[in-house]
Design an enzyme around this catalytic site. Structure first.
Site, PDB file in Angstrom:
ATOM      1  N   SER A 172       9.358  29.505  21.429  1.00 22.06           N
ATOM      2  CA  SER A 172       8.382  30.568  21.674  1.00 22.06           C
ATOM      3  C   SER A 172       8.132  31.499  20.498  1.00 22.06           C
ATOM      4  CB  SER A 172       8.805  31.413  22.887  1.00 22.06           C
ATOM      5  OG  SER A 172       8.473  30.749  24.088  1.00 22.06           O
ATOM      6  N   LYS A 186       4.643  31.936  19.290  1.00 18.47           N
ATOM      7  CA  LYS A 186       3.688  32.952  19.756  1.00 18.47           C
ATOM      8  C   LYS A 186       3.476  34.083  18.750  1.00 18.47           C
ATOM      9  CE  LYS A 186       4.592  32.148  24.682  1.00 18.47           C
ATOM     10  NZ  LYS A 186       5.917  31.520  24.787  1.00 18.47           N
ATOM     11  N   SER A 198       7.173  36.795  27.016  1.00 20.55           N
ATOM     12  CA  SER A 198       6.938  35.493  26.395  1.00 20.55           C
ATOM     13  C   SER A 198       6.181  34.549  27.336  1.00 20.55           C
ATOM     14  CB  SER A 198       8.265  34.842  25.982  1.00 20.55           C
ATOM     15  OG  SER A 198       8.051  33.760  25.117  1.00 20.55           O
TER      16      SER A 198
END
Length: 399
Positions: free
Chosen positions: A65, A68, A125
Site C-alpha cells: 500500500s 498509494k 489505506s
C-alpha cells in the site's frame, strides 16, 4: 590456562553475533550507518534529496500500500491544477466498491467528497477509495496507472512500475514493483510539494459517514502508522503490508527546519518497520544538519553576450542552495564561486549561463545554475553597424 580462558571468552562474545546477525546499512558518502534487519531501507533529506543512509536502496520489491503515495501525489496535483476540488463529490463505481483488502466499505453509487476520500486513503489505506479517486481523476484506474508510471519516470524512479493504484495483490512477476529509494523519491514529491497531506496522514483516529439508500452510518478510521501517536515532528506518511511485501513504511518528519524521509521495505514484522524507521529518523536528526544559502551576500551583474541584442543581460540563481551535512560543520569553511560561461547570441530567457559552485574544506559539495533573466537575439548586419557607429560617436565625443 590463561590463553584457553582468553579464547573461550572471545568465543562466548561472538556467539550472539553468529546466532542472530544484524545487517548493517551501507554507509553514505559521509554518514555513519544504522543497523537494519528489513531487506531494504533508505534515509534521505527532503529539501536536498541527499541520501544519508541506505541498504539495498535499488532492490526491486513488492511495495504493497505504499503504492498509494503515488496515488495521493496525483490526486493533489489534480487539485492544484484545478481539475478537481476538495468539495467535489465522487460517485463510487461497482468496480471500486468491489476492491478487497483494506477498505472503508464504500457501496456502489455512494457519494463522498474528495476530501473524505483522501482521508480514507491516508488514514485507513482504503483500496476502494483509492480506485474511486483514480476513476475521478483519470476516468479509469487503467488510465490513472499510466499517469502513475509517467510520473515515476519524471521523478527518476528507475526501479518502479505500477500495475494498479492500490498495491493490492501486487507481484513483481506481474510488473508491480518499486525500491526503497524510489519510494523515498515519490514520498519527497508528496510531502514537500503538497505538505497539506500531513493534515490527513498525521490523524490518529477519525470517522466518515456512509450515506446510502439504507440510510446513514458512521465508520471509524484508525491510522496504520503508529509513529503518528508519539514521534516528535512526524508529518506522515504511509504504511503497507501483504504476505508478499511483508511490512513496509515511509515515515516523514520535520524538526529544526530539516525534513527527513525514512523508507523501510520487507521488514519481518510490523513492529520492526516502525522501530527501524524511527531509528533512521533518530540518526538523521541527531547527526545531520542543513546548510542553506539565499545569496544575500552576493550581487549579480549583467553579463556580456557576444553578437547579441541587447549586448548585456541580467542573470539570477535558479534556486536557493541547500546541502545536508552528516556531521558538525564550520560555516567558515564553505566557499562559493560564481562561474559565468562565455555567451554568444542567441540566448533564451531562462537559459543556463553559468553556475555557483560550492566547496567545503576544498571539496565540491554542489552547485546552483545561474539563468538568463531575459533573452538576447542574434544581431543582424544593421544592428552591428549601428552599434559600431554608436561606439565611434562616443569615442569622438570623448576626444
Amino acid at each position: 590456562m590463561k590463553a584457553v580462558a582468553k579464547y573461550l571468552l572471545l568465543f562466548l562474545i561472538l556467539i550472539p553475533f553468529a546466532a542472530a546477525p544484524q545487517i548493517r546499512a551501507e554507509e553514505s558518502a559521509t554518514g555513519s550507518a544504522v543497523n537494519i534487519t528489513a531487506r531494504a531501507a533508505v534515509l534521505i533529506e527532503g529539501d536536498t534529496g541527499e541520501i544519508l543512509a541506505e541498504k539495498n536502496k535499488d532492490t526491486e520489491l513488492v511495495p504493497a500500500s505504499i503504492t498509494k503515495i503515488m496515488t495521493l501525489t496525483l490526486i493533489f496535483e489534480a487539485i492544484d491544477q484545478g481539475k478537481i476540488s476538495l468539495d467535489d463529490n465522487v460517485t463510487v463505481s461497482e468496480y471500486a466498491a468491489g476492491m478487497g483488502g483494506s477498505q472503508v466499505f464504500l457501496e456502489p453509487q455512494e457519494s463522498q467528497t474528495v476530501n473524505t476520500m483522501i482521508k480514507c486513503i491516508s488514514i485507513a489505506s482504503a483500496n476502494d477509495a483509492a480506485v474511486a479517486m483514480a476513476e475521478k481523476v483519470a476516468g479509469s484506474e487503467q488510465n490513472f496507472v499510466k499517469m502513475m508510471n509517467q510520473k515515476a519516470k519524471s521523478l527518476g524512479m528507475k526501479h518502479t512500475h505500477f500495475k494498479n493504484c492500490t498495491g493490492l495483490d501486487d507481484d513483481i512477476r506481474s510488473g508491480h514493483y518499486s525500491s526503497a529509494y524510489d519510494v523515498a523519491l515519490m514520498s519527497r514529491e508528496l510531502i514537500m510539494k503538497h505538505p497539506q497531506i500531513s493534515n490527513y496522514s498525521t490523524v490518529w483516529m477519525d470517522s466518515i459517514v456512509h450515506k446510502t439508500k439504507k440510510g446513514e452510518s458512521s465508520f471509524g478510521l484508525t491510522n496504520t502508522n503508529k509513529l503518528v501517536r508519539f514521534y516528535d515532528g512526524i508529518t506522515g506518511l504511509k504504511t503497507g503490508s501483504t504476505s508478499k511485501a511483508k511490512y513496509c513504511l515511509s515515515a516523514t518528519a520535520r524538526r529544526n527546519g530539516m525534513n527527513l524521509i525514512a523508507v523501510v521495505m520487507a521488514a519481518p514484522d510490523h513492529k520492526v518497520r516502525f522501530t527501524e524507521a524511527q531509528a533512521l529518523l533518530d540518526y538523521g536528526f541527531a547527526n545531520c544538519s542543513v546548510y542553506e544559502d539565499d545569496f544575500s551576500d552576493m550581487s549579480f551583474e549583467d553579463i556580456q553576450v557576444r553578437g547579441g541584442i541587447p549586448a548585456r543581460i541580467p542573470v539570477y540563481p535558479e534556486k536557493k542552495f541547500s546541502h545536508t551535512f552528516t556531521s558538525q560543520f564550520e560555516e567558515g569553511k564553505i566557499q562559493k564561486e560564481l562561474k559565468i560561461h562565455e555567451m554568444t547570441a542567441p540566448v533564451s530567457e531562462g537559459q543556463q549561463v553559468g553556475s555557483i559552485q560550492y566547496y567545503y574544506d576544498g571539496k565540491e559539495i554542489g552547485s546552483v545554475p545561474v539563468l538568463a533573466k531575459q533573452g538576447s537575439e542574434k544581431a543582424g548586419y544593421t544592428d552591428l553597424f549601428l552599434t559600431s557607429l554608436k561606439k565611434l560617436f562616443l569615442i569622438g565625443k570623448e576626444a
